[in-house]
Design an enzyme around this catalytic site. Structure first.
Site, PDB file in Angstrom:
ATOM      1  CG  HIS A 234      -8.993 -12.404  -1.086  1.00 19.48           C
ATOM      2  ND1 HIS A 234      -7.933 -11.525  -1.121  1.00 19.48           N
ATOM      3  CD2 HIS A 234     -10.037 -11.702  -0.540  1.00 19.48           C
ATOM      4  CE1 HIS A 234      -8.302 -10.354  -0.645  1.00 19.48           C
ATOM      5  NE2 HIS A 234      -9.574 -10.438  -0.277  1.00 19.48           N
TER       6      HIS A 234
ATOM      7  CG  ASP B  76      -5.662 -12.698  -3.139  1.00 16.20           C
ATOM      8  OD1 ASP B  76      -6.709 -12.484  -3.779  1.00 16.20           O
ATOM      9  OD2 ASP B  76      -5.419 -12.194  -2.028  1.00 16.20           O
TER      10      ASP B  76
ATOM     11  CB  SER C 235      -9.729  -8.208   2.131  1.00 11.81           C
ATOM     12  OG  SER C 235     -10.078  -7.837   0.827  1.00 11.81           O
TER      13      SER C 235
END
Length: 328
Positions: free
Chosen positions: A264, A236, A102
């Site tokens: 995610h 995600d 991320s």
């Protein structure tokens, strides 16, 4: 309850006057694990021990996160890349395979760009920096009233009720809700006003009301000189899986793996498969060797320009490359 480290080997070093927390396990070639926004090293708990069987694993808490200090400081991706260089230097590690999840993926890309001589490979996991789209919740952090609103939402009674509900929903079997346990941990961390301020600074450096600002698109051609793997969860809900296709387009030599039935946090949803992908990628690729002349040639040539439209409705012309500079 707030996220608590399950690590008995959490260590600390002081860099530029700020205390940094990290976990170091295993031996062998180094792997640096960079967590995402609002998380800390514990997000890697499902995979650290397995990776440490064959590698030296370094999993830090980024500045402003976890057990690291949360000062008024530089929270840009460049600042984080500098901090990781300095941490590795203190630990006596010259180079590493850098894995970023991320926001940590954006830091990993910046690290590879700033310090190619210290980056053996790049692994991006549900990464930022590959397209503008991002969840509305992250965009909301950039709004002027975020700090005050979260101060109210982080009051003990409301926070406890909300995080409990999130954790229950995460176990409901609804795939769109599977990541709410991690969201609950992030929400819990906002009880600390210093953490809220740090997160706000981080997000404002990379996101505005339209989405992600920082992108690797203009520098993706440099990945020709470095092995890169991209891992995404098919479900995600934070950073769209379509961004994995962006990675394919921006860096054709990258290895792309989309993991089914994962959100995610694919390293938590399917840790064994995640470790297998990472370990196989490391095993089958030679570490990048920094070559100043090659790097300079890539920079001089630059990225291909996008197709040019002669007139509206005409077919696009071929991509145009800048003229490479030559000596007199």
């Amino acid at each position: 309850m707030p996220r608590r480290s399950t690590s008995t080997d959490l260590q600390h070093v002081t860099v530029h006057g700020h205390r940094r927390a990290f976990v170091r396990r295993g031996s062998g070639p180094a792997v640096l694990l960079l967590h995402g926004l609002g998380c800390d090293h514990t997000t890697w708990d499902p995979v650290i021990n397995s990776l440490a069987r064959t590698h030296t694993v370094i999993a830090p808490d980024l500045l402003g996160h976890g057990a690291s200090d949360k000062p008024r400081a530089d929270y840009s991706v460049g600042g984080y890349a500098n901090g990781m260089r300095d941490l590795l230097t203190i630990l006596g590690i010259d180079s590493a395979t850098v894995v970023g999840h991320s926001f940590g993926g954006g830091v990993a890309m910046q690290f590879a760009y700033q310090y190619p001589e210290r980056t053996e490979r790049l692994v991006l996991v549900g990464s930022g920096g590959l397209g503008p789209e991002v969840s509305p919740a992250i965009r909301a952090i950039t709004t002027p009233g975020f700090q005050q609103a979260m101060g109210v939402l982080a009051l003990p009674g409301l926070r406890h009720a909300t995080t409990t509900a999130m954790r229950v929903l995460s176990r409901s079997g609804v795939r769109q809700l599977r990541d709410l346990d991690e969201v609950a941990d992030i929400y819990d961390s906002f009880a600390d006003p210093r953490a809220r301020a740090a997160i706000r600074h981080v997000v404002r450096a990379v996101v505005d009301w339209r989405g992600q600002v920082v992108t690797m698109a203009d520098r993706a051609y440099l990945t020709e000189a470095m092995p890169m793997c991209v891992i995404w969860g098919a479900d995600d809900q934070v950073v769209p899986v379509d961004h994995a296709d962006n990675a394919r387009a921006l860096a054709p030599t990258a290895r792309v793996e989309v993991i089914p039935n994962a959100g995610h946090f694919p390293h938590k949803d399917h840790p064994e498969r995640f470790v297998k992908v990472v370990r196989d990628f490391i095993r089958t690729t030679a570490p990048s060797t920094y070559d100043r002349e090659r790097w300079r040639a890539l920079l001089e040539e630059g990225a291909p320009l996008p197709p040019v439209q002669a007139e509206a409705g005409d077919a696009p012309l071929a991509p145009v490359h800048p003229v490479r500079a030559t000596g007199a």
